[in-house]
Write a protein that holds these residues in place. Structure first.
Motif, PDB file in Angstrom:
ATOM      1  N   ALA A 237       4.083  -3.326   5.790  1.00 26.13           N
ATOM      2  CA  ALA A 237       2.807  -2.607   6.159  1.00 26.13           C
ATOM      3  C   ALA A 237       2.764  -1.157   5.874  1.00 26.13           C
ATOM      4  CB  ALA A 237       2.793  -2.887   7.648  1.00 26.13           C
ATOM      5  N   VAL A 238       1.763  -0.801   5.322  1.00 23.90           N
ATOM      6  CA  VAL A 238       1.520   0.655   5.250  1.00 23.90           C
ATOM      7  C   VAL A 238       0.537   1.441   5.848  1.00 23.90           C
ATOM      8  CG1 VAL A 238       0.765   2.416   3.249  1.00 23.90           C
ATOM      9  CG2 VAL A 238       2.183   0.388   2.514  1.00 23.90           C
ATOM     10  N   VAL A 239       0.766   2.332   6.918  1.00 25.27           N
ATOM     11  CA  VAL A 239      -0.326   3.026   7.418  1.00 25.27           C
ATOM     12  C   VAL A 239      -0.575   4.367   7.059  1.00 25.27           C
ATOM     13  CG1 VAL A 239      -1.042   3.474   9.861  1.00 25.27           C
ATOM     14  CG2 VAL A 239       0.401   1.492   9.422  1.00 25.27           C
ATOM     15  N   THR A 240      -1.906   4.663   6.681  1.00 25.42           N
ATOM     16  CA  THR A 240      -1.997   6.113   6.354  1.00 25.42           C
ATOM     17  C   THR A 240      -2.087   6.735   7.591  1.00 25.42           C
ATOM     18  OG1 THR A 240      -4.377   5.646   5.953  1.00 25.42           O
ATOM     19  CG2 THR A 240      -3.107   5.390   4.069  1.00 25.42           C
ATOM     20  N   GLY A 241      -1.771   8.177   7.509  1.00 23.87           N
ATOM     21  CA  GLY A 241      -2.094   8.962   8.850  1.00 23.87           C
ATOM     22  C   GLY A 241      -1.331   8.415   9.913  1.00 23.87           C
ATOM     23  N   ALA A 242      -0.013   8.062   9.728  1.00 23.68           N
ATOM     24  CA  ALA A 242       0.854   7.241  10.603  1.00 23.68           C
ATOM     25  C   ALA A 242       1.565   8.364  11.702  1.00 23.68           C
ATOM     26  CB  ALA A 242       1.943   6.479   9.833  1.00 23.68           C
ATOM     27  N   ASN A 243       1.308   9.662  11.571  1.00 24.68           N
ATOM     28  CA  ASN A 243       2.247  10.354  12.452  1.00 24.68           C
ATOM     29  C   ASN A 243       1.608  10.742  13.735  1.00 24.68           C
ATOM     30  OD1 ASN A 243       0.945  12.174  10.284  1.00 24.68           O
ATOM     31  ND2 ASN A 243       1.114  13.444  11.691  1.00 24.68           N
ATOM     32  N   SER A 244       0.289  10.481  13.749  1.00 29.12           N
ATOM     33  CA  SER A 244      -0.341  10.826  15.227  1.00 29.12           C
ATOM     34  C   SER A 244      -1.531  10.006  15.418  1.00 29.12           C
ATOM     35  CB  SER A 244      -0.869  12.434  14.997  1.00 29.12           C
ATOM     36  OG  SER A 244      -1.880  12.411  14.174  1.00 29.12           O
ATOM     37  N   GLY A 245      -1.940   9.822  16.526  1.00 33.96           N
ATOM     38  CA  GLY A 245      -3.305   9.242  17.066  1.00 33.96           C
ATOM     39  C   GLY A 245      -3.064   7.800  16.820  1.00 33.96           C
ATOM     40  N   LEU A 246      -4.611   7.064  16.444  1.00 37.08           N
ATOM     41  CA  LEU A 246      -4.242   5.962  16.079  1.00 37.08           C
ATOM     42  C   LEU A 246      -3.191   5.213  15.034  1.00 37.08           C
ATOM     43  CD1 LEU A 246      -8.227   5.755  15.897  1.00 37.08           C
ATOM     44  CD2 LEU A 246      -6.961   4.828  17.664  1.00 37.08           C
ATOM     45  N   GLY A 247      -3.048   6.067  14.035  1.00 36.72           N
ATOM     46  CA  GLY A 247      -2.145   5.658  12.913  1.00 36.72           C
ATOM     47  C   GLY A 247      -0.571   5.497  13.743  1.00 36.72           C
ATOM     48  N   LEU A 248      -0.330   6.459  14.768  1.00 43.38           N
ATOM     49  CA  LEU A 248       1.185   6.356  15.300  1.00 43.38           C
ATOM     50  C   LEU A 248       1.099   5.217  16.040  1.00 43.38           C
ATOM     51  CD1 LEU A 248       3.855   7.418  16.207  1.00 43.38           C
ATOM     52  CD2 LEU A 248       2.791   9.056  17.516  1.00 43.38           C
ATOM     53  N   SER A 249       0.135   4.910  16.832  1.00 45.10           N
ATOM     54  CA  SER A 249       0.110   3.781  17.709  1.00 45.10           C
ATOM     55  C   SER A 249      -0.028   2.521  16.940  1.00 45.10           C
ATOM     56  CB  SER A 249      -1.169   3.861  18.723  1.00 45.10           C
ATOM     57  OG  SER A 249      -1.186   2.956  19.863  1.00 45.10           O
ATOM     58  N   THR A 250      -0.761   2.425  15.897  1.00 46.78           N
ATOM     59  CA  THR A 250      -0.663   1.220  14.994  1.00 46.78           C
ATOM     60  C   THR A 250       0.594   0.893  14.542  1.00 46.78           C
ATOM     61  OG1 THR A 250      -2.968   1.542  14.282  1.00 46.78           O
ATOM     62  CG2 THR A 250      -1.882   0.249  12.779  1.00 46.78           C
ATOM     63  N   THR A 251       1.302   2.050  13.895  1.00 39.63           N
ATOM     64  CA  THR A 251       2.631   2.061  13.395  1.00 39.63           C
ATOM     65  C   THR A 251       3.597   1.480  14.410  1.00 39.63           C
ATOM     66  OG1 THR A 251       2.152   3.619  11.820  1.00 39.63           O
ATOM     67  CG2 THR A 251       4.554   3.310  12.149  1.00 39.63           C
ATOM     68  N   THR A 252       3.487   1.933  15.639  1.00 39.89           N
ATOM     69  CA  THR A 252       4.541   1.828  16.764  1.00 39.89           C
ATOM     70  C   THR A 252       4.487   0.119  17.016  1.00 39.89           C
ATOM     71  OG1 THR A 252       4.170   3.818  17.788  1.00 39.89           O
ATOM     72  CG2 THR A 252       5.147   2.162  19.140  1.00 39.89           C
ATOM     73  N   GLU A 253       3.195  -0.410  17.031  1.00 38.49           N
ATOM     74  CA  GLU A 253       2.928  -1.685  17.500  1.00 38.49           C
ATOM     75  C   GLU A 253       3.373  -2.608  16.473  1.00 38.49           C
ATOM     76  OE1 GLU A 253       2.530  -2.863  20.537  1.00 38.49           O
ATOM     77  OE2 GLU A 253       2.114  -0.729  21.379  1.00 38.49           O
ATOM     78  N   LEU A 254       3.158  -2.499  15.298  1.00 42.58           N
ATOM     79  CA  LEU A 254       3.686  -3.215  14.243  1.00 42.58           C
ATOM     80  C   LEU A 254       5.021  -3.100  13.918  1.00 42.58           C
ATOM     81  CD1 LEU A 254       0.828  -1.858  11.355  1.00 42.58           C
ATOM     82  CD2 LEU A 254       0.894  -4.270  12.406  1.00 42.58           C
TER      83      LEU A 254
ATOM     84  N   VAL B  98       2.240   9.711   5.196  1.00 42.77           N
ATOM     85  CA  VAL B  98       1.876  11.132   5.688  1.00 42.77           C
ATOM     86  C   VAL B  98       1.748  12.292   4.931  1.00 42.77           C
ATOM     87  CG1 VAL B  98       2.750  10.190   7.843  1.00 42.77           C
ATOM     88  CG2 VAL B  98       4.632  11.550   6.491  1.00 42.77           C
ATOM     89  N   ARG B  99       1.113  13.227   5.135  1.00 41.48           N
ATOM     90  CA  ARG B  99       0.867  14.438   4.232  1.00 41.48           C
ATOM     91  C   ARG B  99       2.316  15.422   4.666  1.00 41.48           C
ATOM     92  NH1 ARG B  99      -4.203  17.719   5.516  1.00 41.48           N
ATOM     93  NH2 ARG B  99      -3.205  17.972   7.169  1.00 41.48           N
ATOM     94  N   ASP B 100       2.801  15.431   5.698  1.00 41.54           N
ATOM     95  CA  ASP B 100       3.584  16.224   6.146  1.00 41.54           C
ATOM     96  C   ASP B 100       4.979  15.510   6.540  1.00 41.54           C
ATOM     97  OD1 ASP B 100       5.476  17.908   7.628  1.00 41.54           O
ATOM     98  OD2 ASP B 100       3.793  19.078   8.535  1.00 41.54           O
ATOM     99  N   LEU B 101       6.031  15.555   5.815  1.00 38.59           N
ATOM    100  CA  LEU B 101       7.244  14.606   6.025  1.00 38.59           C
ATOM    101  C   LEU B 101       7.843  14.873   7.176  1.00 38.59           C
ATOM    102  CD1 LEU B 101       8.687  14.424   2.434  1.00 38.59           C
ATOM    103  CD2 LEU B 101       7.513  12.634   3.465  1.00 38.59           C
TER     104      LEU B 101
END
Length: 306
Positions: free
Chosen positions: A17-34, A45-48
């Motif tokens: 799975a690829v999640v853009t904007g994965a480091n905060s908010g909805l993206g982080l929550s999506t990444t965590t659950e997946l 993410v823009r900021d490594l």
């Protein structure tokens, strides 16, 4: 879908799975659950450094999480092309793309590295190009999905094809709404084109209602005392991220999701509540608008597909 929650996500073992904007908010929550449910998740993410911190946070609750942090700046087509090329080289098969990242700004007009208005260039054109560049890898999967993130703000927006970059008459709030309308139009037009070629890839859409991410409050808080008051008033109306993320998780993982479906909260005004299928605005659902946006996006980005 009543009472659907993250605990009902089916096993994601073996899926990329690829999640853009994965480091905060909805993206982080999506990444965590997946990740918790077994997927290997690429945090785009823009900021490594921020991505690495997010990955460390995820591993606190999911020690076995398979995570990759990769740089993606959706405000730069060069970055999008570099990210997609490296991703597909390492993962010839991609099962899920969640076009989650978004920028919302108040104040003066700003542009991307390619000269596009920042909201439209990042939220719409960046994701349009990314999806096209990753599409072959998605089509190699057995049942891949692309999830496009919309917003309540799309409902009152209208695309001005004579001024997509808001050069003549810029208003930050209107520009953001147009960009989220653009995301919605894109997701629906992608569905039409995938079905026309009988592709196995599903294009689904979701919006979080009013959710307490840091995106809108942060934009308002930069505007002094009145902005801070508005930000706090907004937060009082919102639901937590853990609830707001459910529509996109449902679109990404629930069995039986059909291409073209759109999910959001079930409550009054779609602001909060259980996951439900919702309707896009008439402008978003208009196939003629979809055709025009697709042609414009291909011309602007140079990425042609379907």
């Amino acid at each position: 879908m009543e009472d659907w929650n993250a605990g009902r996500i089916p096993g994601q073992d073996g899926r990329v799975a690829v999640v853009t904007g994965a480091n905060s908010g909805l993206g982080l929550s999506t990444t965590t659950e997946l990740a918790r449910h077994g997927a290997r998740v690429v945090l785009a993410v823009r900021d490594l450094d921020a991505g690495a911190r997010a990955a460390a946070e995820i591993r606190k609750s999911a020690p076995r999480a398979e995570l990759e942090v990769r740089r993606l700046d959706l405000a730069s087509l060069d970055s999008v092309k570099a990210f997609a090329g490296e991703l597909v080289a390492d993962h010839p098969v991609v099962d899920l793309l969640v076009n989650n990242a978004g920028v919302v700004l108040l104040g003066q007009r700003r542009t991307t590295a390619d000269g596009f208005e920042l909201h439209f260039g990042t939220n719409v054109l960046g994701h349009f190009a990314l999806t096209g560049l990753v599409l072959d890898a998605l089509e190699r999967a057995e049942a891949a999905r692309v999830v496009s993130l919309s917003s309540l703000s799309h409902q009152n927006a209208v695309l001005d094809f004579g001024d997509l970059m808001s050069e003549r008459d810029f208003d930050a709030s209107r520009a953001y709404g147009r960009s989220k309308l653009g995301n919605t139009v894109f997701g629906l037009e992608l569905d039409r084109r995938l079905r026309a070629r009988r592709s196995s890839v599903i294009s689904a859409l979701a919006h979080p209602g009013l959710t307490s991410t840091n995106l809108t409050p942060r934009a308002w808080e930069d505007r002094g005392l009145l902005g801070r008051v508005i930000a706090r008033t907004y937060l009082l109306q919102t639901q937590p991220v853990e609830r707001g993320v459910l529509p996109q998780l449902y679109a990404a993982t629930a069995p039986g999701v059909r291409s073209g479906q759109f999910f959001g909260p079930s409550g009054r005004g779609e602001k909060r509540g259980d996951v439900a299928e919702v309707r896009p605005s008439a402008e978003a659902a208009n196939p003629a608008v979809g055709t025009r946006l697709w042609a414009a996006a291909q011309d602007l980005t140079g990425v042609t597909y379907l």
